[in-house]
Design a protein around this motif. Structure first.
Motif, PDB file in Angstrom:
ATOM      1  N   ALA A  54       0.821  -1.214   0.000  1.00 41.21           N
ATOM      2  CA  ALA A  54       0.000   0.000   0.000  1.00 41.21           C
ATOM      3  C   ALA A  54       0.850   1.258   0.000  1.00 41.21           C
ATOM      4  O   ALA A  54       0.330   2.359  -0.173  1.00 41.21           O
ATOM      5  N   VAL A  55       2.159   1.114   0.206  1.00 40.47           N
ATOM      6  CA  VAL A  55       3.065   2.259   0.216  1.00 40.47           C
ATOM      7  C   VAL A  55       4.047   2.151  -0.936  1.00 40.47           C
ATOM      8  O   VAL A  55       4.696   1.119  -1.127  1.00 40.47           O
ATOM      9  N   LEU A  56       4.147   3.225  -1.706  1.00 36.72           N
ATOM     10  CA  LEU A  56       5.142   3.338  -2.765  1.00 36.72           C
ATOM     11  C   LEU A  56       6.187   4.350  -2.300  1.00 36.72           C
ATOM     12  O   LEU A  56       5.905   5.545  -2.205  1.00 36.72           O
ATOM     13  N   PRO A  57       7.407   3.895  -1.957  1.00 43.77           N
ATOM     14  CA  PRO A  57       8.446   4.835  -1.515  1.00 43.77           C
ATOM     15  C   PRO A  57       9.046   5.554  -2.715  1.00 43.77           C
ATOM     16  O   PRO A  57       9.382   4.932  -3.717  1.00 43.77           O
ATOM     17  N   LEU A  58       9.164   6.871  -2.594  1.00 43.68           N
ATOM     18  CA  LEU A  58       9.670   7.652  -3.724  1.00 43.68           C
ATOM     19  C   LEU A  58      10.562   8.770  -3.197  1.00 43.68           C
ATOM     20  O   LEU A  58      10.102   9.661  -2.478  1.00 43.68           O
ATOM     21  N   GLN A  59      11.834   8.720  -3.545  1.00 45.49           N
ATOM     22  CA  GLN A  59      12.758   9.751  -3.094  1.00 45.49           C
ATOM     23  C   GLN A  59      12.461  11.063  -3.815  1.00 45.49           C
ATOM     24  O   GLN A  59      12.396  11.117  -5.041  1.00 45.49           O
ATOM     25  N   LEU A  60      12.261  12.120  -3.031  1.00 42.54           N
ATOM     26  CA  LEU A  60      11.917  13.411  -3.613  1.00 42.54           C
ATOM     27  C   LEU A  60      12.294  14.524  -2.649  1.00 42.54           C
ATOM     28  O   LEU A  60      11.926  14.499  -1.478  1.00 42.54           O
ATOM     29  N   ASP A  61      13.017  15.495  -3.158  1.00 44.62           N
ATOM     30  CA  ASP A  61      13.315  16.722  -2.424  1.00 44.62           C
ATOM     31  C   ASP A  61      12.433  17.804  -3.012  1.00 44.62           C
ATOM     32  O   ASP A  61      12.596  18.180  -4.183  1.00 44.62           O
ATOM     33  N   VAL A  62      11.486  18.324  -2.232  1.00 44.04           N
ATOM     34  CA  VAL A  62      10.521  19.272  -2.792  1.00 44.04           C
ATOM     35  C   VAL A  62      11.161  20.586  -3.205  1.00 44.04           C
ATOM     36  O   VAL A  62      10.554  21.365  -3.955  1.00 44.04           O
ATOM     37  N   SER A  63      12.384  20.852  -2.730  1.00 40.11           N
ATOM     38  CA  SER A  63      13.071  22.069  -3.146  1.00 40.11           C
ATOM     39  C   SER A  63      13.784  21.902  -4.497  1.00 40.11           C
ATOM     40  O   SER A  63      14.327  22.870  -5.032  1.00 40.11           O
ATOM     41  N   ASP A  64      13.766  20.692  -5.046  1.00 39.76           N
ATOM     42  CA  ASP A  64      14.338  20.403  -6.361  1.00 39.76           C
ATOM     43  C   ASP A  64      13.235  20.582  -7.402  1.00 39.76           C
ATOM     44  O   ASP A  64      12.434  19.678  -7.652  1.00 39.76           O
ATOM     45  N   LYS A  65      13.179  21.745  -8.013  1.00 40.54           N
ATOM     46  CA  LYS A  65      12.072  22.078  -8.911  1.00 40.54           C
ATOM     47  C   LYS A  65      11.979  21.112 -10.090  1.00 40.54           C
ATOM     48  O   LYS A  65      10.879  20.707 -10.478  1.00 40.54           O
ATOM     49  N   SER A  66      13.102  20.745 -10.657  1.00 39.10           N
ATOM     50  CA  SER A  66      13.089  19.849 -11.813  1.00 39.10           C
ATOM     51  C   SER A  66      12.484  18.501 -11.456  1.00 39.10           C
ATOM     52  O   SER A  66      11.685  17.937 -12.216  1.00 39.10           O
ATOM     53  N   ALA A  67      12.858  17.975 -10.282  1.00 42.45           N
ATOM     54  CA  ALA A  67      12.344  16.675  -9.849  1.00 42.45           C
ATOM     55  C   ALA A  67      10.845  16.739  -9.606  1.00 42.45           C
ATOM     56  O   ALA A  67      10.100  15.816  -9.966  1.00 42.45           O
ATOM     57  N   VAL A  68      10.384  17.823  -8.991  1.00 45.35           N
ATOM     58  CA  VAL A  68       8.951  17.948  -8.703  1.00 45.35           C
ATOM     59  C   VAL A  68       8.157  18.097  -9.992  1.00 45.35           C
ATOM     60  O   VAL A  68       7.091  17.494 -10.153  1.00 45.35           O
ATOM     61  N   ARG A  69       8.670  18.882 -10.914  1.00 45.02           N
ATOM     62  CA  ARG A  69       7.949  19.076 -12.174  1.00 45.02           C
ATOM     63  C   ARG A  69       7.877  17.799 -12.995  1.00 45.02           C
ATOM     64  O   ARG A  69       6.936  17.595 -13.771  1.00 45.02           O
ATOM     65  N   ALA A  70       8.855  16.914 -12.806  1.00 44.39           N
ATOM     66  CA  ALA A  70       8.864  15.638 -13.522  1.00 44.39           C
ATOM     67  C   ALA A  70       8.039  14.574 -12.805  1.00 44.39           C
ATOM     68  O   ALA A  70       7.850  13.473 -13.336  1.00 44.39           O
ATOM     69  N   LEU A  71       7.554  14.897 -11.614  1.00 47.48           N
ATOM     70  CA  LEU A  71       6.893  13.904 -10.768  1.00 47.48           C
ATOM     71  C   LEU A  71       5.698  13.224 -11.424  1.00 47.48           C
ATOM     72  O   LEU A  71       5.621  11.982 -11.428  1.00 47.48           O
ATOM     73  N   PRO A  72       4.707  13.952 -11.967  1.00 48.35           N
ATOM     74  CA  PRO A  72       3.521  13.263 -12.496  1.00 48.35           C
ATOM     75  C   PRO A  72       3.847  12.199 -13.539  1.00 48.35           C
ATOM     76  O   PRO A  72       3.306  11.089 -13.494  1.00 48.35           O
ATOM     77  N   ALA A  73       4.748  12.535 -14.452  1.00 46.39           N
ATOM     78  CA  ALA A  73       5.089  11.588 -15.526  1.00 46.39           C
ATOM     79  C   ALA A  73       5.940  10.431 -15.025  1.00 46.39           C
ATOM     80  O   ALA A  73       6.016   9.382 -15.675  1.00 46.39           O
ATOM     81  N   SER A  74       6.582  10.610 -13.868  1.00 40.66           N
ATOM     82  CA  SER A  74       7.469   9.565 -13.350  1.00 40.66           C
ATOM     83  C   SER A  74       6.735   8.518 -12.526  1.00 40.66           C
ATOM     84  O   SER A  74       7.305   7.468 -12.213  1.00 40.66           O
ATOM     85  N   LEU A  75       5.494   8.784 -12.163  1.00 40.35           N
ATOM     86  CA  LEU A  75       4.761   7.828 -11.331  1.00 40.35           C
ATOM     87  C   LEU A  75       4.396   6.585 -12.129  1.00 40.35           C
ATOM     88  O   LEU A  75       3.993   6.687 -13.292  1.00 40.35           O
ATOM     89  N   PRO A  76       4.521   5.411 -11.511  1.00 39.52           N
ATOM     90  CA  PRO A  76       4.212   4.170 -12.236  1.00 39.52           C
ATOM     91  C   PRO A  76       2.719   4.022 -12.498  1.00 39.52           C
ATOM     92  O   PRO A  76       1.880   4.672 -11.852  1.00 39.52           O
ATOM     93  N   ALA A  77       2.398   3.172 -13.439  1.00 32.67           N
ATOM     94  CA  ALA A  77       1.000   2.901 -13.768  1.00 32.67           C
ATOM     95  C   ALA A  77       0.255   2.465 -12.511  1.00 32.67           C
ATOM     96  O   ALA A  77       0.767   1.699 -11.700  1.00 32.67           O
ATOM     97  N   GLY A  78      -0.938   2.955 -12.379  1.00 37.95           N
ATOM     98  CA  GLY A  78      -1.757   2.623 -11.217  1.00 37.95           C
ATOM     99  C   GLY A  78      -1.598   3.599 -10.065  1.00 37.95           C
ATOM    100  O   GLY A  78      -2.392   3.583  -9.118  1.00 37.95           O
TER     101      GLY A  78
END
Length: 256
Positions: A54-78
């Motif tokens: 039920a938990v998907l661990p995902l490394q993310l630094d919210v101060s990293d704008k590029s990583a956050v902006r890429a977030l939606p497309a990087s999420l796995p199916a489902g």
């Protein structure tokens, strides 16, 4: 236990400790699948090991704008349709007066507490709007409403949270998307004071002879808000332990 792949998805920032960990636990218990994000992957993996699929661990630094902006497309199916975003990641650094503070600390707080929530919200909100459902939860603070010495940029960043959430609600009028600012006061059981003061003894002294709120109190509050009927929006909820109250205005009597 097999995870329900049709269960709603929540994304929690700052899930590696304190509020974020407690909120992740509670939302999983409530039947959500949770994308648990943070900078410390080993803690996220431990959370996933404890709570299962039920938990998907995902490394993310919210101060990293590029990583956050890429977030939606990087999420796995489902996992791409995020129903609840919990903007929890944030921090306070220092209690120095404004003219004595480390400006780098100010910049870090702005990058995390303001830019971080702006970026995560902007990344995930378009999907919520297209599906016409969702809930944005923000962890504000009583510091955003009540000033105190040394709160300078930290308090201002939490005041930003308050105004941002209210303006989001205005933008979202007519959409089935809810927005809530959760503003706790004195709360123990997290890394907040240790990160702020960088001294374990000083951090412990903050809670000495008090009965502060706990991360579980915050998680239970988030759970209740999310579980309210879809037509009901909790705009703002402020909570303090009974040992705390707004101190009122300060008066200096040495200047007369």
């Amino acid at each position: 236990m097999t995870t329900n792949t049709t269960a709603p998805v929540a994304l929690v920032t700052g899930a590696t400790a304190g509020f974020g960990t407690a909120i992740t636990h509670k939302l999983v218990k409530d039947g959500y699948r949770v994308i648990a994000t943070g900078r410390r992957m080993e803690r996220l993996q431990a959370l996933a090991n404890e709570l299962g699929e039920a938990v998907l661990p995902l490394q993310l630094d919210v101060s990293d704008k590029s990583a956050v902006r890429a977030l939606p497309a990087s999420l796995p199916a489902g996992w791409q349709e995020v129903d609840v975003l919990v903007n929890n990641a944030g921090l306070a650094l220092g209690l120095e007066k404004a003219w004595e503070t480390n400006v780098d600390d100010w910049e870090t707080m702005i990058a995390t507490n303001i830019s971080g929530i702006v970026e995560t919200t902007r990344a995930l909100l378009p999907g919520m709007v297209s599906r016409n459902r969702g809930h944005l939860i923000f962890l504000g603070s009583t510091a955003g409403r009540y000033p105190y010495p040394g709160s300078n940029v930290y308090g201002a960043s939490k005041a930003f949270v308050d105004r941002f959430t209210q303006n989001l609600r205005s933008d979202l009028l007519g959409k089935s998307i809810r927005v809530t600012n959760v503003a706790p006061g004195l709360c123990g059981g997290s890394e907040f004071s240790l990160v702020r003061l960088k001294d374990e003894n000083k951090a412990d002294a903050v809670y000495e002879n008090t009965s502060p709120l706990t991360p579980e109190d915050i998680a239970n509050t988030v759970s209740w808000i999310v579980g309210c009927p879809a037509h009901m929006n909790v705009n703002y909820i402020e909570m303090m332990p009974t040992c705390q109250a707004a101190a009122g205005l300060a008066v200096d009597r040495t200047m007369g």
